[in-house]
Each structure stands twice: as C-alpha cells, then as structure tokens.
Design a protein around this motif. Sequence first.
Motif, PDB file in Angstrom:
ATOM      1  N   MET A 189      -5.589 -10.957  -8.137  1.00 32.57           N
ATOM      2  CA  MET A 189      -6.393 -10.843  -6.935  1.00 32.57           C
ATOM      3  C   MET A 189      -5.621 -10.148  -5.824  1.00 32.57           C
ATOM      4  O   MET A 189      -6.223  -9.448  -5.023  1.00 32.57           O
ATOM      5  N   VAL A 190      -4.316 -10.362  -5.784  1.00 31.26           N
ATOM      6  CA  VAL A 190      -3.529  -9.728  -4.728  1.00 31.26           C
ATOM      7  C   VAL A 190      -3.637  -8.208  -4.830  1.00 31.26           C
ATOM      8  O   VAL A 190      -3.855  -7.519  -3.830  1.00 31.26           O
ATOM      9  N   SER A 191      -3.527  -7.681  -6.046  1.00 28.79           N
ATOM     10  CA  SER A 191      -3.599  -6.230  -6.195  1.00 28.79           C
ATOM     11  C   SER A 191      -5.003  -5.714  -5.881  1.00 28.79           C
ATOM     12  O   SER A 191      -5.158  -4.626  -5.317  1.00 28.79           O
ATOM     13  N   VAL A 192      -6.030  -6.482  -6.213  1.00 28.53           N
ATOM     14  CA  VAL A 192      -7.403  -6.063  -5.922  1.00 28.53           C
ATOM     15  C   VAL A 192      -7.607  -5.978  -4.416  1.00 28.53           C
ATOM     16  O   VAL A 192      -8.162  -4.997  -3.899  1.00 28.53           O
ATOM     17  N   VAL A 193      -7.156  -6.982  -3.688  1.00 30.47           N
ATOM     18  CA  VAL A 193      -7.304  -6.984  -2.226  1.00 30.47           C
ATOM     19  C   VAL A 193      -6.479  -5.863  -1.601  1.00 30.47           C
ATOM     20  O   VAL A 193      -6.938  -5.164  -0.700  1.00 30.47           O
ATOM     21  N   THR A 194      -5.261  -5.668  -2.113  1.00 28.03           N
ATOM     22  CA  THR A 194      -4.401  -4.608  -1.579  1.00 28.03           C
ATOM     23  C   THR A 194      -5.028  -3.237  -1.793  1.00 28.03           C
ATOM     24  O   THR A 194      -5.118  -2.428  -0.863  1.00 28.03           O
ATOM     25  N   ARG A 195      -5.497  -2.965  -3.013  1.00 29.55           N
ATOM     26  CA  ARG A 195      -6.125  -1.673  -3.282  1.00 29.55           C
ATOM     27  C   ARG A 195      -7.382  -1.490  -2.447  1.00 29.55           C
ATOM     28  O   ARG A 195      -7.625  -0.416  -1.898  1.00 29.55           O
ATOM     29  N   GLY A 196      -8.195  -2.525  -2.362  1.00 26.93           N
ATOM     30  CA  GLY A 196      -9.424  -2.434  -1.579  1.00 26.93           C
ATOM     31  C   GLY A 196      -9.147  -2.148  -0.119  1.00 26.93           C
ATOM     32  O   GLY A 196      -9.840  -1.340   0.522  1.00 26.93           O
TER      33      GLY A 196
END
Length: 90
Positions: free
Chosen positions: A1-8
Amino acid sequence: MVSVVTRGTLVQITTPDEMRGRVNAVEMIFIGASNEFGQFESGVTAHWFGTVPAVVLGGAGALIVTALWAWGFPELRRADQQAALESVRA
C-alpha cells in the motif's frame, strides 16, 4: 500500500493537468495487474518454500529492489524536493 500511495501521489503532483486523467488510467491498470501478479507470486513462493521462508525472501527481495532503484534512479529520492519546488514556482 505504501508504494501505491506514493506512486499515486507522485502522479497527481507531477503530471500536467491536461494529461492527468490518461496517466491516472494507465497507472490504475498497471497497479491492478501488479497486485494480482504479486499475490500469485507470493502464493507460489509460499507453496514451494513454506510460509516463513517466503516472507523472509519477500522482505529481503523488497529491500534489495528498493536499494537498486535508489541507486539506479537517484532523482526518485529527490521527488519530494522537486514537487515542493514546483509548487513554490506555481
């Protein structure tokens, strides 16, 4: 989830307004596909090596990939600084 939020967040901050919808749509497709692939890979690894070794291998792999990307793409480490500079300029 951290990478998803960061990319978003990076997509929303750095993409020009006229391209944001298209870029967001492509990003969503790739995130959905990568999540499904990751779940499959985790299941296969757990089946082959067992649950605990699969978790250890996954954690070690994540750290190695993070280190390689930080070394190979140093501009990503400064993404927050670039976004802050762009918001000040605007």
